[in-house]
Design a protein around this motif. Structure first.
Motif, PDB file in Angstrom:
ATOM      1  N   VAL A 129       0.841  -1.203   0.000  1.00  0.00           N
ATOM      2  CA  VAL A 129       0.000   0.000   0.000  1.00  0.00           C
ATOM      3  C   VAL A 129       0.874   1.250   0.000  1.00  0.00           C
ATOM      4  O   VAL A 129       0.596   2.221  -0.712  1.00  0.00           O
ATOM      5  CB  VAL A 129      -0.989  -0.017   1.189  1.00  0.00           C
ATOM      6  N   SER A 130       1.969   1.210   0.739  1.00  0.00           N
ATOM      7  CA  SER A 130       2.919   2.318   0.752  1.00  0.00           C
ATOM      8  C   SER A 130       3.468   2.587  -0.653  1.00  0.00           C
ATOM      9  O   SER A 130       3.521   3.737  -1.106  1.00  0.00           O
ATOM     10  CB  SER A 130       4.068   1.992   1.714  1.00  0.00           C
ATOM     11  N   ALA A 131       3.848   1.522  -1.347  1.00  0.00           N
ATOM     12  CA  ALA A 131       4.394   1.650  -2.708  1.00  0.00           C
ATOM     13  C   ALA A 131       3.363   2.249  -3.665  1.00  0.00           C
ATOM     14  O   ALA A 131       3.672   3.148  -4.453  1.00  0.00           O
ATOM     15  CB  ALA A 131       4.851   0.282  -3.211  1.00  0.00           C
ATOM     16  N   ALA A 132       2.133   1.760  -3.572  1.00  0.00           N
ATOM     17  CA  ALA A 132       1.067   2.281  -4.431  1.00  0.00           C
ATOM     18  C   ALA A 132       0.767   3.738  -4.109  1.00  0.00           C
ATOM     19  O   ALA A 132       0.543   4.561  -5.006  1.00  0.00           O
ATOM     20  CB  ALA A 132      -0.200   1.431  -4.273  1.00  0.00           C
ATOM     21  N   MET A 133       0.784   4.072  -2.827  1.00  0.00           N
ATOM     22  CA  MET A 133       0.526   5.460  -2.423  1.00  0.00           C
ATOM     23  C   MET A 133       1.625   6.400  -2.917  1.00  0.00           C
ATOM     24  O   MET A 133       1.347   7.547  -3.286  1.00  0.00           O
ATOM     25  CB  MET A 133       0.383   5.548  -0.898  1.00  0.00           C
ATOM     26  N   GLY A 134       2.859   5.919  -2.952  1.00  0.00           N
ATOM     27  CA  GLY A 134       3.950   6.733  -3.494  1.00  0.00           C
ATOM     28  C   GLY A 134       3.709   7.072  -4.960  1.00  0.00           C
ATOM     29  O   GLY A 134       3.908   8.209  -5.388  1.00  0.00           O
ATOM     30  N   ALA A 135       3.250   6.082  -5.708  1.00  0.00           N
ATOM     31  CA  ALA A 135       2.948   6.302  -7.128  1.00  0.00           C
ATOM     32  C   ALA A 135       1.761   7.244  -7.296  1.00  0.00           C
ATOM     33  O   ALA A 135       1.750   8.091  -8.194  1.00  0.00           O
ATOM     34  CB  ALA A 135       2.682   4.964  -7.818  1.00  0.00           C
ATOM     35  N   MET A 136       0.767   7.127  -6.426  1.00  0.00           N
ATOM     36  CA  MET A 136      -0.385   8.034  -6.484  1.00  0.00           C
ATOM     37  C   MET A 136       0.042   9.465  -6.140  1.00  0.00           C
ATOM     38  O   MET A 136      -0.422  10.424  -6.762  1.00  0.00           O
ATOM     39  CB  MET A 136      -1.498   7.566  -5.535  1.00  0.00           C
ATOM     40  N   ALA A 137       0.934   9.623  -5.186  1.00  0.00           N
ATOM     41  CA  ALA A 137       1.456  10.949  -4.826  1.00  0.00           C
ATOM     42  C   ALA A 137       2.138  11.593  -6.026  1.00  0.00           C
ATOM     43  O   ALA A 137       1.937  12.780  -6.303  1.00  0.00           O
ATOM     44  CB  ALA A 137       2.439  10.842  -3.657  1.00  0.00           C
ATOM     45  N   GLU A 138       2.931  10.789  -6.739  1.00  0.00           N
ATOM     46  CA  GLU A 138       3.596  11.312  -7.939  1.00  0.00           C
ATOM     47  C   GLU A 138       2.569  11.744  -8.977  1.00  0.00           C
ATOM     48  O   GLU A 138       2.710  12.782  -9.610  1.00  0.00           O
ATOM     49  CB  GLU A 138       4.556  10.267  -8.513  1.00  0.00           C
ATOM     50  N   HIS A 139       1.506  10.958  -9.141  1.00  0.00           N
ATOM     51  CA  HIS A 139       0.438  11.299 -10.081  1.00  0.00           C
ATOM     52  C   HIS A 139      -0.169  12.662  -9.735  1.00  0.00           C
ATOM     53  O   HIS A 139      -0.444  13.461 -10.615  1.00  0.00           O
ATOM     54  CB  HIS A 139      -0.648  10.218 -10.079  1.00  0.00           C
ATOM     55  N   PHE A 140      -0.386  12.894  -8.455  1.00  0.00           N
ATOM     56  CA  PHE A 140      -1.020  14.141  -8.016  1.00  0.00           C
ATOM     57  C   PHE A 140      -0.029  15.270  -7.745  1.00  0.00           C
ATOM     58  O   PHE A 140      -0.427  16.371  -7.375  1.00  0.00           O
ATOM     59  CB  PHE A 140      -1.865  13.897  -6.746  1.00  0.00           C
ATOM     60  N   GLY A 141       1.278  14.994  -7.912  1.00  0.00           N
ATOM     61  CA  GLY A 141       2.290  16.014  -7.649  1.00  0.00           C
ATOM     62  C   GLY A 141       2.395  16.353  -6.164  1.00  0.00           C
ATOM     63  O   GLY A 141       2.648  17.494  -5.789  1.00  0.00           O
ATOM     64  N   GLU A 142       2.192  15.350  -5.311  1.00  0.00           N
ATOM     65  CA  GLU A 142       2.229  15.554  -3.861  1.00  0.00           C
ATOM     66  C   GLU A 142       3.504  14.961  -3.258  1.00  0.00           C
ATOM     67  O   GLU A 142       4.315  14.366  -3.956  1.00  0.00           O
ATOM     68  CB  GLU A 142       0.996  14.902  -3.216  1.00  0.00           C
ATOM     69  N   ASP A 143       3.661  15.100  -1.948  1.00  0.00           N
ATOM     70  CA  ASP A 143       4.829  14.642  -1.203  1.00  0.00           C
ATOM     71  C   ASP A 143       4.835  13.108  -1.152  1.00  0.00           C
ATOM     72  O   ASP A 143       4.086  12.501  -0.397  1.00  0.00           O
ATOM     73  CB  ASP A 143       4.777  15.254   0.203  1.00  0.00           C
ATOM     74  N   LYS A 144       5.708  12.511  -1.951  1.00  0.00           N
ATOM     75  CA  LYS A 144       5.735  11.054  -2.094  1.00  0.00           C
ATOM     76  C   LYS A 144       5.997  10.336  -0.771  1.00  0.00           C
ATOM     77  O   LYS A 144       5.293   9.388  -0.428  1.00  0.00           O
ATOM     78  CB  LYS A 144       6.792  10.658  -3.134  1.00  0.00           C
ATOM     79  N   GLU A 145       6.993  10.779  -0.011  1.00  0.00           N
ATOM     80  CA  GLU A 145       7.318  10.073   1.227  1.00  0.00           C
ATOM     81  C   GLU A 145       6.173  10.164   2.240  1.00  0.00           C
ATOM     82  O   GLU A 145       5.884   9.202   2.947  1.00  0.00           O
ATOM     83  CB  GLU A 145       8.611  10.577   1.866  1.00  0.00           C
ATOM     84  N   HIS A 146       5.530  11.312   2.305  1.00  0.00           N
ATOM     85  CA  HIS A 146       4.399  11.463   3.232  1.00  0.00           C
ATOM     86  C   HIS A 146       3.279  10.484   2.865  1.00  0.00           C
ATOM     87  O   HIS A 146       2.739   9.793   3.729  1.00  0.00           O
ATOM     88  CB  HIS A 146       3.885  12.913   3.207  1.00  0.00           C
TER      89      HIS A 146
END
Length: 186
Positions: A29-46
């Protein structure tokens, strides 16, 4: 900027979780959320940290999942917005407390179940995550008998909440998990 880092999320989860499969799910889930953050231009680590910590109360309280997140995380100094984001993934499933409203909340709600299907598909493929294509994954997704415990209804509701094409969310999920395949045991 949130104070919740991936290292902090891992430290907190290890205090409340012992089962190996829950750590694997947290990493997926963490890995998928990192990719979603990149999609939205958000803070990947957060976003990765939120994804990693999302099931913090699951092992201790499986029948009251999401109802003990606040008590476990408030003492750790986790911000209210992050606690709310974590609780929101159980909206309409285990709790009515926090409807997913922000992009991070909607993403977590969606990828929590979706990663389970990606993982199940990877486990049956000789090449695991390598070369997994969206087209072949979509066929598995449509087969309701495959990874039957993963709620397609929840995932589809998540796609609608996000206002994204299902294939785009699936692709984020696959790519995020491919980038972390060693950690996921693939």
């Amino acid at each position: 900027m949130s104070s919740l880092t991936l290292a902090k999320a891992k430290e907190i989860l290890s205090k409340h979780t012992t089962e190996a499969h829950l750590f694997t799910h947290a990493a997926a889930v963490s890995a998928a959320m990192g990719a979603m953050a990149e999609h939205f231009g958000e803070d990947k680590e957060h976003w990765e940290a939120i994804g990693y910590l999302h099931d913090v109360d699951y092992e201790k309280y499986p029948d009251e999942h999401c109802h003990h997140v606040r008590e476990l995380l408030a003492d750790e100094g986790v911000e209210e917005a992050d606690i709310r984001a974590i609780i929101s993934h159980g909206w309409g499933i285990t709790t009515e407390e926090a409807e997913p409203l922000s992009a991070i909340e909607k993403s977590l709600y969606t990828v929590d179940e979706l990663t389970g299907i990606v993982q199940a598909y990877a486990l049956m493929r000789p090449e695991k995550m390598d070369g997994m294509e969206l087209k072949s994954f979509k066929k598995k997704f449509k087969d309701k008998k495959f990874a039957a415990k993963c709620s397609r209804e929840t995932i589809k509701k998540g796609f609608e909440m996000l206002g994204m094409e299902p294939g785009d969310v699936m692709q984020c999920c696959i790519e995020g998990m491919q980038a972390h395949k060693e950690e996921l045991g693939f």
